[in-house]
Scaffold this motif. Structure first.
Motif, PDB file in Angstrom:
ATOM      1  N   PHE A  26       0.832  -1.212   0.000  1.00 53.78           N
ATOM      2  CA  PHE A  26       0.000   0.000   0.000  1.00 53.78           C
ATOM      3  C   PHE A  26       0.861   1.255   0.000  1.00 53.78           C
ATOM      4  O   PHE A  26       0.652   2.171  -0.802  1.00 53.78           O
ATOM      5  CB  PHE A  26      -0.931   0.001   1.213  1.00 53.78           C
ATOM      6  CG  PHE A  26      -1.727   1.262   1.361  1.00 53.78           C
ATOM      7  CD1 PHE A  26      -2.890   1.455   0.642  1.00 53.78           C
ATOM      8  CD2 PHE A  26      -1.300   2.265   2.215  1.00 53.78           C
ATOM      9  CE1 PHE A  26      -3.623   2.626   0.769  1.00 53.78           C
ATOM     10  CE2 PHE A  26      -2.028   3.439   2.356  1.00 53.78           C
ATOM     11  CZ  PHE A  26      -3.193   3.617   1.628  1.00 53.78           C
ATOM     12  N   PHE A  27       1.835   1.312   0.880  1.00 56.38           N
ATOM     13  CA  PHE A  27       2.631   2.534   1.011  1.00 56.38           C
ATOM     14  C   PHE A  27       3.548   2.762  -0.191  1.00 56.38           C
ATOM     15  O   PHE A  27       4.029   3.877  -0.385  1.00 56.38           O
ATOM     16  CB  PHE A  27       3.452   2.503   2.300  1.00 56.38           C
ATOM     17  CG  PHE A  27       2.625   2.734   3.526  1.00 56.38           C
ATOM     18  CD1 PHE A  27       1.951   3.934   3.709  1.00 56.38           C
ATOM     19  CD2 PHE A  27       2.494   1.756   4.492  1.00 56.38           C
ATOM     20  CE1 PHE A  27       1.175   4.157   4.830  1.00 56.38           C
ATOM     21  CE2 PHE A  27       1.723   1.963   5.613  1.00 56.38           C
ATOM     22  CZ  PHE A  27       1.055   3.163   5.787  1.00 56.38           C
ATOM     23  N   SER A  28       3.763   1.736  -1.016  1.00 51.46           N
ATOM     24  CA  SER A  28       4.581   1.941  -2.206  1.00 51.46           C
ATOM     25  C   SER A  28       3.874   2.820  -3.235  1.00 51.46           C
ATOM     26  O   SER A  28       4.524   3.369  -4.122  1.00 51.46           O
ATOM     27  CB  SER A  28       4.953   0.594  -2.836  1.00 51.46           C
ATOM     28  OG  SER A  28       3.809  -0.027  -3.387  1.00 51.46           O
ATOM     29  N   ILE A  43      -6.463  -0.801  -9.220  1.00 50.90           N
ATOM     30  CA  ILE A  43      -5.493  -1.465 -10.098  1.00 50.90           C
ATOM     31  C   ILE A  43      -4.837  -2.637  -9.364  1.00 50.90           C
ATOM     32  O   ILE A  43      -4.597  -3.702  -9.937  1.00 50.90           O
ATOM     33  CB  ILE A  43      -4.433  -0.458 -10.579  1.00 50.90           C
ATOM     34  CG1 ILE A  43      -5.081   0.583 -11.508  1.00 50.90           C
ATOM     35  CG2 ILE A  43      -3.289  -1.170 -11.306  1.00 50.90           C
ATOM     36  CD1 ILE A  43      -4.160   1.718 -11.892  1.00 50.90           C
ATOM     37  N   PHE A  44      -4.552  -2.447  -8.081  1.00 59.00           N
ATOM     38  CA  PHE A  44      -4.009  -3.534  -7.261  1.00 59.00           C
ATOM     39  C   PHE A  44      -4.984  -4.712  -7.254  1.00 59.00           C
ATOM     40  O   PHE A  44      -4.573  -5.876  -7.365  1.00 59.00           O
ATOM     41  CB  PHE A  44      -3.761  -3.031  -5.844  1.00 59.00           C
ATOM     42  CG  PHE A  44      -3.091  -4.019  -4.942  1.00 59.00           C
ATOM     43  CD1 PHE A  44      -1.709  -4.075  -4.851  1.00 59.00           C
ATOM     44  CD2 PHE A  44      -3.835  -4.886  -4.154  1.00 59.00           C
ATOM     45  CE1 PHE A  44      -1.086  -4.989  -4.017  1.00 59.00           C
ATOM     46  CE2 PHE A  44      -3.226  -5.804  -3.319  1.00 59.00           C
ATOM     47  CZ  PHE A  44      -1.845  -5.849  -3.245  1.00 59.00           C
ATOM     48  N   TYR A  45      -6.277  -4.408  -7.142  1.00 57.54           N
ATOM     49  CA  TYR A  45      -7.304  -5.454  -7.156  1.00 57.54           C
ATOM     50  C   TYR A  45      -7.323  -6.171  -8.510  1.00 57.54           C
ATOM     51  O   TYR A  45      -7.476  -7.403  -8.570  1.00 57.54           O
ATOM     52  CB  TYR A  45      -8.665  -4.839  -6.849  1.00 57.54           C
ATOM     53  CG  TYR A  45      -9.823  -5.811  -6.950  1.00 57.54           C
ATOM     54  CD1 TYR A  45      -9.918  -6.900  -6.093  1.00 57.54           C
ATOM     55  CD2 TYR A  45     -10.812  -5.636  -7.911  1.00 57.54           C
ATOM     56  CE1 TYR A  45     -10.979  -7.789  -6.179  1.00 57.54           C
ATOM     57  CE2 TYR A  45     -11.866  -6.523  -8.007  1.00 57.54           C
ATOM     58  CZ  TYR A  45     -11.947  -7.589  -7.143  1.00 57.54           C
ATOM     59  OH  TYR A  45     -12.994  -8.477  -7.227  1.00 57.54           O
ATOM     60  N   LEU A  46      -7.161  -5.417  -9.609  1.00 59.09           N
ATOM     61  CA  LEU A  46      -7.114  -6.039 -10.930  1.00 59.09           C
ATOM     62  C   LEU A  46      -5.936  -7.009 -11.027  1.00 59.09           C
ATOM     63  O   LEU A  46      -6.062  -8.095 -11.607  1.00 59.09           O
ATOM     64  CB  LEU A  46      -7.001  -4.964 -12.011  1.00 59.09           C
ATOM     65  CG  LEU A  46      -8.231  -4.092 -12.246  1.00 59.09           C
ATOM     66  CD1 LEU A  46      -7.944  -3.038 -13.312  1.00 59.09           C
ATOM     67  CD2 LEU A  46      -9.428  -4.951 -12.652  1.00 59.09           C
ATOM     68  N   GLY A  47      -4.794  -6.610 -10.494  1.00 62.90           N
ATOM     69  CA  GLY A  47      -3.654  -7.524 -10.479  1.00 62.90           C
ATOM     70  C   GLY A  47      -3.932  -8.765  -9.655  1.00 62.90           C
ATOM     71  O   GLY A  47      -3.536  -9.882 -10.026  1.00 62.90           O
ATOM     72  N   LEU A  48      -4.630  -8.567  -8.548  1.00 61.20           N
ATOM     73  CA  LEU A  48      -4.970  -9.683  -7.665  1.00 61.20           C
ATOM     74  C   LEU A  48      -5.869 -10.693  -8.362  1.00 61.20           C
ATOM     75  O   LEU A  48      -5.612 -11.908  -8.336  1.00 61.20           O
ATOM     76  CB  LEU A  48      -5.653  -9.127  -6.411  1.00 61.20           C
ATOM     77  CG  LEU A  48      -5.860 -10.047  -5.218  1.00 61.20           C
ATOM     78  CD1 LEU A  48      -4.518 -10.528  -4.687  1.00 61.20           C
ATOM     79  CD2 LEU A  48      -6.628  -9.316  -4.127  1.00 61.20           C
ATOM     80  N   ILE A  49      -6.921 -10.205  -9.035  1.00 59.67           N
ATOM     81  CA  ILE A  49      -7.845 -11.142  -9.681  1.00 59.67           C
ATOM     82  C   ILE A  49      -7.239 -11.745 -10.949  1.00 59.67           C
ATOM     83  O   ILE A  49      -7.663 -12.819 -11.384  1.00 59.67           O
ATOM     84  CB  ILE A  49      -9.196 -10.461 -10.008  1.00 59.67           C
ATOM     85  CG1 ILE A  49      -9.020  -9.308 -10.995  1.00 59.67           C
ATOM     86  CG2 ILE A  49      -9.872  -9.989  -8.738  1.00 59.67           C
ATOM     87  CD1 ILE A  49     -10.341  -8.660 -11.390  1.00 59.67           C
ATOM     88  N   THR A  50      -6.251 -11.064 -11.539  1.00 56.86           N
ATOM     89  CA  THR A  50      -5.557 -11.644 -12.690  1.00 56.86           C
ATOM     90  C   THR A  50      -4.882 -12.950 -12.304  1.00 56.86           C
ATOM     91  O   THR A  50      -4.764 -13.877 -13.114  1.00 56.86           O
ATOM     92  CB  THR A  50      -4.515 -10.657 -13.239  1.00 56.86           C
ATOM     93  OG1 THR A  50      -5.179  -9.470 -13.684  1.00 56.86           O
ATOM     94  CG2 THR A  50      -3.737 -11.257 -14.405  1.00 56.86           C
ATOM     95  N   GLN A  99       5.320   8.078 -15.212  1.00 53.23           N
ATOM     96  CA  GLN A  99       4.480   8.422 -14.070  1.00 53.23           C
ATOM     97  C   GLN A  99       4.817   9.817 -13.577  1.00 53.23           C
ATOM     98  O   GLN A  99       5.846  10.384 -13.903  1.00 53.23           O
ATOM     99  CB  GLN A  99       4.694   7.433 -12.926  1.00 53.23           C
ATOM    100  CG  GLN A  99       6.134   7.387 -12.442  1.00 53.23           C
ATOM    101  CD  GLN A  99       6.391   6.176 -11.559  1.00 53.23           C
ATOM    102  OE1 GLN A  99       5.766   5.157 -11.680  1.00 53.23           O
ATOM    103  NE2 GLN A  99       7.317   6.322 -10.652  1.00 53.23           N
ATOM    104  N   SER A 100       3.899  10.365 -12.792  1.00 57.99           N
ATOM    105  CA  SER A 100       4.106  11.682 -12.199  1.00 57.99           C
ATOM    106  C   SER A 100       5.146  11.596 -11.099  1.00 57.99           C
ATOM    107  O   SER A 100       5.312  10.562 -10.456  1.00 57.99           O
ATOM    108  CB  SER A 100       2.785  12.204 -11.629  1.00 57.99           C
ATOM    109  OG  SER A 100       2.998  13.359 -10.860  1.00 57.99           O
ATOM    110  N   SER A 107       1.205   2.705 -12.374  1.00 50.04           N
ATOM    111  CA  SER A 107       0.127   1.727 -12.514  1.00 50.04           C
ATOM    112  C   SER A 107       0.667   0.332 -12.815  1.00 50.04           C
ATOM    113  O   SER A 107       0.161  -0.663 -12.280  1.00 50.04           O
ATOM    114  CB  SER A 107      -0.825   2.173 -13.630  1.00 50.04           C
ATOM    115  OG  SER A 107      -1.423   3.414 -13.309  1.00 50.04           O
ATOM    116  N   VAL A 108       1.692   0.236 -13.669  1.00 47.70           N
ATOM    117  CA  VAL A 108       2.273  -1.072 -13.998  1.00 47.70           C
ATOM    118  C   VAL A 108       2.861  -1.718 -12.748  1.00 47.70           C
ATOM    119  O   VAL A 108       2.674  -2.915 -12.500  1.00 47.70           O
ATOM    120  CB  VAL A 108       3.349  -0.923 -15.088  1.00 47.70           C
ATOM    121  CG1 VAL A 108       4.063  -2.251 -15.316  1.00 47.70           C
ATOM    122  CG2 VAL A 108       2.737  -0.428 -16.386  1.00 47.70           C
ATOM    123  N   SER A 109       3.547  -0.932 -11.939  1.00 47.95           N
ATOM    124  CA  SER A 109       4.151  -1.460 -10.710  1.00 47.95           C
ATOM    125  C   SER A 109       3.082  -1.912  -9.720  1.00 47.95           C
ATOM    126  O   SER A 109       3.220  -2.961  -9.075  1.00 47.95           O
ATOM    127  CB  SER A 109       5.037  -0.390 -10.070  1.00 47.95           C
ATOM    128  OG  SER A 109       6.060   0.021 -10.962  1.00 47.95           O
TER     129      SER A 109
END
Length: 277
Positions: A26-28, A43-50, A99-100, A107-109
């Motif tokens: 989270f803190f990353s 996006i983290f959730y999308l990675g999780l369900i992938t 990224q900003s 997002s990729v990370s």
């Protein structure tokens, strides 16, 4: 195993060794504004369900293959996370990692963190084992995928709650303010350095602990089995249609409240008295 039991089982992964990864992940990416923080948690959730959903849909084939080769997959995924973290620290410009300078992990990370967290989550506990067994032996692959989708939602709920609270903490604005670090020709922001270091730490932790399997948990193994068994029994009588109906009502209510809140300022502005010239 119903949808409610799967959702609560996902939340109970906080008691498993996999939860060690939760806060560093989270803190990353926490160094950003509240809206983008919620988006990156999505996006983290999308990675999780992938990672998790294919295990449910193809539990008898792919799921078994992933379980047998779990350590290898985790080492590969952790290596990718470490590489992304090092690139972030080095501030090497790559098109797909653009990224900003104030947003922490890109997002990729964040997506990569979600996928590797899903791989580590395979060791979550007996409830996830029951879900995978249901998908493998029940003959309903789509339902197995749906259950894993809901299970993953339970896993990520603590992150969404933390994201909502994070933006209201008084010291957060100072934390997300970019401060440049310069050493010779190398330049970066301290937020990107911290984010990259946390990603590297998560990757190393996964490798040295065999995907957190060798770490302890908040509860002993026996207590965790008893707790998750009680949750499974207590929720088994709740129909899935009722769970879906309640979820739909909550979503509609949230959308309606957001629309009302957005219209409220404009209504006040329209009612304001005209300026005197």
């Amino acid at each position: 195993m119903g949808l409610l039991g799967a959702f609560l089982g996902g939340i109970l992964t906080l008691l498993s060794p996999c939860s060690v990864m939760l806060l560093p992940a989270f803190f990353s990416y926490a160094f950003t504004n509240p809206r983008e923080l919620l988006a990156k948690t999505g996006i983290f959730y999308l990675g999780l369900i992938t990672t998790l959903v294919p295990l449910g849909v193809l539990a008898g084939t792919v799921g078994a293959f992933v379980s047998v080769n779990r350590i290898l997959f985790i080492q590969i995924a952790a290596g990718v996370v470490i590489l992304l973290g090092l690139l972030m620290i080095a501030n090497i410009p790559l098109p797909f990692l653009r990224q900003s300078r104030t947003n922490g992990a890109g997002s990729v990370s964040v997506f990569a963190l979600g996928t590797v967290y899903g791989l580590a989550g395979v060791c979550a506990g007996p409830l996830l084992g029951a879900v995978l067994t249901l998908a493998a032996l029940g003959g309903n692959a789509l339902y197995g995928g749906l259950v894993l989708l809901v299970f993953a939602a339970g896993m990520v709920v603590p992150l969404f709650v933390l994201a909502l609270v994070w933006g209201k903490l008084p010291f957060v604005r100072n934390l997300i303010r970019p401060r440049e670090v310069k050493i010779g020709r190398w330049r970066n922001t301290w937020t990107s350095i911290v984010s990259g270091a946390l990603m590297v730490g998560v990757g190393v932790l996964l490798i040295v602990t065999n995907g957190t399997a060798s770490l302890g948990s908040a509860l002993g193994a026996t207590d965790q089995v008893q707790l998750e068994g009680w949750v499974m029994t207590a929720t088994s009588a709740v129909p899935d249609l009722l769970v879906l109906a309640v979820t739909a009502v909550i979503v509609v209510a949230v959308i309606a409240i957001r629309m009302v809140l957005k219209k409220a300022p404009s209504a006040d502005a329209d009612s304001a008295p005209p300026a005197v010239e």
